[in-house]
Write an enzyme that holds these catalytic residues in place. Sequence first.
Site, short mmCIF file in Angstrom:
data_model
loop_
_atom_site.label_atom_id
_atom_site.label_comp_id
_atom_site.label_asym_id
_atom_site.label_seq_id
_atom_site.Cartn_x
_atom_site.Cartn_y
_atom_site.Cartn_z
N SER A 106 0.83 -1.21 0.00
CA SER A 106 0.00 0.00 0.00
C SER A 106 0.86 1.26 0.00
CB SER A 106 -0.90 0.00 1.25
OG SER A 106 -1.49 1.27 1.45
N TYR A 129 -2.70 5.70 -4.42
CA TYR A 129 -3.88 6.55 -4.56
C TYR A 129 -3.39 7.80 -5.27
CZ TYR A 129 -6.59 3.80 -1.21
OH TYR A 129 -7.27 2.79 -0.58
N THR A 155 -5.47 2.54 -7.36
CA THR A 155 -6.81 2.25 -6.81
C THR A 155 -7.76 3.37 -7.23
OG1 THR A 155 -5.83 1.05 -4.97
CG2 THR A 155 -8.10 1.83 -4.67
N LYS A 232 -7.20 -0.93 -9.91
CA LYS A 232 -7.90 -1.70 -8.86
C LYS A 232 -9.20 -1.00 -8.51
CE LYS A 232 -7.21 -3.26 -4.04
NZ LYS A 232 -7.95 -2.33 -3.17
N HIS A 256 -13.17 -2.97 -2.98
CA HIS A 256 -12.41 -2.53 -1.81
C HIS A 256 -12.86 -3.28 -0.55
CE1 HIS A 256 -9.69 1.12 -1.16
NE2 HIS A 256 -9.77 0.66 0.06
C1 LIG Z 1 -7.56 -2.65 6.90
C2 LIG Z 1 -7.64 -2.50 5.40
C3 LIG Z 1 -6.86 -1.54 4.78
C4 LIG Z 1 -6.89 -1.38 3.40
N1 LIG Z 1 -6.05 -0.49 2.81
C5 LIG Z 1 -6.04 -0.39 1.45
C6 LIG Z 1 -5.10 0.46 0.81
O1 LIG Z 1 -4.27 1.10 1.44
N2 LIG Z 1 -5.17 0.52 -0.54
C7 LIG Z 1 -6.07 -0.18 -1.29
O2 LIG Z 1 -6.08 -0.09 -2.52
N3 LIG Z 1 -6.95 -1.01 -0.70
C8 LIG Z 1 -6.94 -1.14 0.65
N4 LIG Z 1 -7.80 -2.02 1.23
C9 LIG Z 1 -8.68 -2.87 0.39
C10 LIG Z 1 -7.96 -4.19 0.02
O3 LIG Z 1 -6.89 -3.97 -0.86
C11 LIG Z 1 -8.90 -5.20 -0.67
O4 LIG Z 1 -9.52 -4.59 -1.77
C12 LIG Z 1 -9.98 -5.81 0.25
O5 LIG Z 1 -9.51 -5.95 1.57
C13 LIG Z 1 -10.38 -7.17 -0.31
O6 LIG Z 1 -11.40 -7.73 0.41
P1 LIG Z 1 -11.21 -8.86 1.55
O7 LIG Z 1 -10.67 -8.13 2.75
O8 LIG Z 1 -12.60 -9.38 1.73
O9 LIG Z 1 -10.23 -9.91 1.06
C14 LIG Z 1 -7.78 -2.18 2.61
C15 LIG Z 1 -8.57 -3.15 3.24
C16 LIG Z 1 -8.50 -3.33 4.61
C17 LIG Z 1 -9.36 -4.40 5.25
C1 LIG Z 2 -5.70 4.73 4.67
C2 LIG Z 2 -6.93 4.23 3.93
C3 LIG Z 2 -7.32 5.16 2.83
C4 LIG Z 2 -6.67 2.82 3.49
C5 LIG Z 2 -7.78 2.13 2.80
O1 LIG Z 2 -7.84 2.06 1.62
C6 LIG Z 2 -8.80 1.44 3.56
O2 LIG Z 2 -8.82 1.57 4.79
O3 LIG Z 2 -9.63 0.75 2.96
#
Ligand SMILES: Cc1cc2nc3c(=O)[nH]c(=O)nc-3n(C[C@H](O)[C@H](O)[C@H](O)COP(=O)(O)O)c2cc1C
Ligand SMILES: CC(C)CC(=O)C(=O)O
Length: 357
Positions: A106, A129, A155, A232, A256
Amino acid sequence: MSIVCADDYRSRARGLLPAPLWDFIEGGSGDELTVDANRLAFDRISLRPRVLVDVSERSTATSVFGAALASPIGIAPTAYQRMLHPEGEVATARGAGQAGGLFVVSIFASRTLEEIAAAATGPLWLQLYWLRQRSALSRLVARAETAGYQALVLTVDAPVIGKRLRDLRNGFAIDAGVRAVNLDDALTEGKHISTPGTSAIATHAAATFDTSITWADLSWLRSTTALPLVLKGILTAEDAELAVAHGVDGIIVSNHGGRQLDGAIPAMRALPEVVAAVAGRVPVLLDGGVRRGRDILIALASGADAVLIGRPALWALTVDGSDGVAHLLSMLTEELSHTMALTGRPKLADLDPTVLA
Ligand SMILES: Cc1cc2nc3c(=O)[nH]c(=O)nc-3n(C[C@H](O)[C@H](O)[C@H](O)COP(=O)(O)O)c2cc1C
Ligand SMILES: CC(C)CC(=O)C(=O)O
């Protein structure tokens, strides 16, 4: 009790984390309809097994952008992993490498791109981002290239952060001492400040994300790098078509993990229309709700080239650092192989819609 499936990591992690941090990981936006729908979309699909097929030799090995993977499973980008384990993204990279998996780092990683690359033995991609400060983006891209990252992931489903009720109620903020170390602190200002009724993450994102970008802007990002560019957060055939028309090298079908648009179509339900629109021109990956080998088989049979897992990797990281992440990925690979045996499809190339009902 032994850990024998991804959900066992979930139960363990829940007991280890403070409630607001658990809520940040687990939660989604709004009524969390899409969080639940992501899982249900897999559960609604049944399998049509073929029998008396020689399944004594099975292979899950594959490659993406020329990089070999032990199985079509990678780790989705998730922010600030040092909140969950002192080694943060370094442990995740080591674990992913041990299991022969891909790790998407990330933009809000809490270890430097270089530290992560030094620990990795498998392919790394960098997720971005679109920040208003483009110079910060181009500096990151240059560092990622030098450190050997193999692709960029932009993303596109988060011009604004979803309304995550749990985080708002908890006044969620990032632990003091955990920083997005690859960015100037000014770009995540306020991340440590807990204010009831607001989420520090939503606040820092609102201050720095560029909400005005369109397809026409992609050419600028392209001009900064020769790395493959993956989008994404694509959920429709229309946007998949536009992505390919704009020269994108790969697509991640994703909502997401239900953290952005509540009520968005589940990733698994969106996959077939995206696969049909892309028609093999670029790789298509999927994330959202993948918890078992069965889910992975369903996604591959529907035309995905690979899947990414988000929350389960965070549970495993919390429970057992790099060993947990490696064990989780190996377990999912084993479950995939097992399901291939039981469906009479010993090779990934055998996975097509005829296995689905
Ligand atoms: C705690 C957390 C933080 C995330 N941070 C980001 C991020 O920084 N950038 C991003 O593109 N997606 C982020 N995501 C989304 C994940 O990349 C992903 O799309 C999603 O978790 C997939 O679903 P799943 O948790 O059911 O496997 C985040 C998801 C979670 C749970
Ligand atoms: C710091 C956030 C923007 C990270 C993220 O994508 C999320 O929490 O789903």
